[in-house]
Design a protein around this motif. Structure first.
Motif, PDB file in Angstrom:
ATOM      1  N   ILE A  62       0.671  -1.421   0.074  1.00 53.17           N
ATOM      2  CA  ILE A  62      -0.133  -0.246   0.357  1.00 53.17           C
ATOM      3  C   ILE A  62       0.819   0.823  -0.174  1.00 53.17           C
ATOM      4  O   ILE A  62       0.360   1.890  -0.547  1.00 53.17           O
ATOM      5  CB  ILE A  62      -0.525   0.189   1.170  1.00 53.17           C
ATOM      6  CG1 ILE A  62      -1.798  -1.403   1.216  1.00 53.17           C
ATOM      7  CG2 ILE A  62      -2.055   1.853   1.357  1.00 53.17           C
ATOM      8  CD1 ILE A  62      -2.743  -1.304  -0.232  1.00 53.17           C
ATOM      9  N   TYR A  63       1.991   1.027   0.508  1.00 49.49           N
ATOM     10  CA  TYR A  63       3.075   2.650   1.310  1.00 49.49           C
ATOM     11  C   TYR A  63       3.533   2.886  -0.371  1.00 49.49           C
ATOM     12  O   TYR A  63       3.129   4.167  -1.170  1.00 49.49           O
ATOM     13  CB  TYR A  63       4.240   2.198   1.709  1.00 49.49           C
ATOM     14  CG  TYR A  63       5.506   2.979   2.299  1.00 49.49           C
ATOM     15  CD1 TYR A  63       4.210   4.414   2.693  1.00 49.49           C
ATOM     16  CD2 TYR A  63       6.175   3.252   1.836  1.00 49.49           C
ATOM     17  CE1 TYR A  63       5.448   5.829   2.771  1.00 49.49           C
ATOM     18  CE2 TYR A  63       7.039   4.224   1.268  1.00 49.49           C
ATOM     19  CZ  TYR A  63       6.348   4.775   2.079  1.00 49.49           C
ATOM     20  OH  TYR A  63       8.075   6.236   1.859  1.00 49.49           O
ATOM     21  N   LEU A  89       1.967   1.980  -3.632  1.00 50.52           N
ATOM     22  CA  LEU A  89       1.025   1.941  -4.438  1.00 50.52           C
ATOM     23  C   LEU A  89       1.319   4.040  -4.106  1.00 50.52           C
ATOM     24  O   LEU A  89       0.715   4.264  -5.326  1.00 50.52           O
ATOM     25  CB  LEU A  89       0.358   0.722  -4.372  1.00 50.52           C
ATOM     26  CG  LEU A  89       0.164  -0.375  -4.751  1.00 50.52           C
ATOM     27  CD1 LEU A  89      -0.843  -1.123  -4.673  1.00 50.52           C
ATOM     28  CD2 LEU A  89       0.062  -0.019  -6.513  1.00 50.52           C
ATOM     29  N   THR A  90       1.519   4.017  -2.770  1.00 45.88           N
ATOM     30  CA  THR A  90       1.072   5.884  -2.588  1.00 45.88           C
ATOM     31  C   THR A  90       1.559   6.654  -3.223  1.00 45.88           C
ATOM     32  O   THR A  90       1.407   7.489  -3.183  1.00 45.88           O
ATOM     33  CB  THR A  90       0.015   5.829  -1.225  1.00 45.88           C
ATOM     34  OG1 THR A  90       0.931   5.400  -0.312  1.00 45.88           O
ATOM     35  CG2 THR A  90      -1.066   5.200  -0.758  1.00 45.88           C
ATOM     36  N   LYS A  91       2.853   5.632  -3.246  1.00 39.59           N
ATOM     37  CA  LYS A  91       4.438   6.756  -4.078  1.00 39.59           C
ATOM     38  C   LYS A  91       4.225   6.542  -5.408  1.00 39.59           C
ATOM     39  O   LYS A  91       5.365   7.662  -5.982  1.00 39.59           O
ATOM     40  CB  LYS A  91       5.518   6.370  -3.475  1.00 39.59           C
ATOM     41  CG  LYS A  91       5.596   6.150  -1.689  1.00 39.59           C
ATOM     42  CD  LYS A  91       5.592   8.075  -1.029  1.00 39.59           C
ATOM     43  CE  LYS A  91       5.062   8.436   0.851  1.00 39.59           C
ATOM     44  NZ  LYS A  91       4.864   9.552   1.002  1.00 39.59           N
ATOM     45  N   ASN A  94       3.932   7.801  -9.212  1.00 40.13           N
ATOM     46  CA  ASN A  94       3.424   8.834  -9.393  1.00 40.13           C
ATOM     47  C   ASN A  94       2.996   8.462 -11.195  1.00 40.13           C
ATOM     48  O   ASN A  94       2.981   8.132 -12.055  1.00 40.13           O
ATOM     49  CB  ASN A  94       4.927   9.735 -10.045  1.00 40.13           C
ATOM     50  CG  ASN A  94       4.014  11.126 -11.004  1.00 40.13           C
ATOM     51  OD1 ASN A  94       3.060  11.300 -11.118  1.00 40.13           O
ATOM     52  ND2 ASN A  94       4.850  11.815 -11.239  1.00 40.13           N
ATOM     53  N   TRP A  95       1.380   8.022 -10.810  1.00 38.85           N
ATOM     54  CA  TRP A  95       0.746   6.998 -11.670  1.00 38.85           C
ATOM     55  C   TRP A  95       0.479   7.673 -12.832  1.00 38.85           C
ATOM     56  O   TRP A  95       0.706   6.867 -14.308  1.00 38.85           O
ATOM     57  CB  TRP A  95      -0.316   6.819 -10.916  1.00 38.85           C
ATOM     58  CG  TRP A  95      -0.359   5.545 -10.022  1.00 38.85           C
ATOM     59  CD1 TRP A  95      -0.694   6.254  -8.812  1.00 38.85           C
ATOM     60  CD2 TRP A  95      -0.179   4.330 -10.079  1.00 38.85           C
ATOM     61  NE1 TRP A  95      -0.981   5.397  -8.075  1.00 38.85           N
ATOM     62  CE2 TRP A  95      -0.407   3.873  -8.954  1.00 38.85           C
ATOM     63  CE3 TRP A  95      -0.479   3.773 -10.663  1.00 38.85           C
ATOM     64  CZ2 TRP A  95      -0.095   2.665  -8.329  1.00 38.85           C
ATOM     65  CZ3 TRP A  95      -0.421   2.207 -10.953  1.00 38.85           C
ATOM     66  CH2 TRP A  95       0.059   2.062  -9.697  1.00 38.85           C
TER      67      TRP A  95
END
Length: 73
Positions: free
Chosen positions: A21-22, A24-26, A28-29
């Motif tokens: 999860i960490y 995936l949040t970092k 830059n999609w």
């Protein structure tokens, strides 16, 4: 030996989930999607689908066996 492995995997599953999860949040999609082309995104989606279908099929199989075993048709 099997008991130790199952306990270890149980203890590691929560930290691994938090780590994923960490990460995936970092990411830059927007930049990532602009780099990848459509064929690669489709291939990744297909691989994720194939990876996820087995647990779903196990659940469906369990439900079917439960209904057949209980006499409900």
């Amino acid at each position: 030996m099997i008991l130790i492995e199952s306990n270890l995997s149980g203890y590691l599953s929560i930290p691994m989930f938090i780590l994923i999860i960490y990460i995936l949040t970092k990411i830059n999609w927007h930049s990532l999607i602009s780099i990848l082309n459509k064929k690669i995104i489709i291939a990744i989606g297909f691989l994720l689908f194939l990876y996820a279908i087995m647990p779903v099929m196990d659940i469906v199989d369990g439900l079917i066996r439960g209904f057949v075993g209980s006499g409900v048709n």
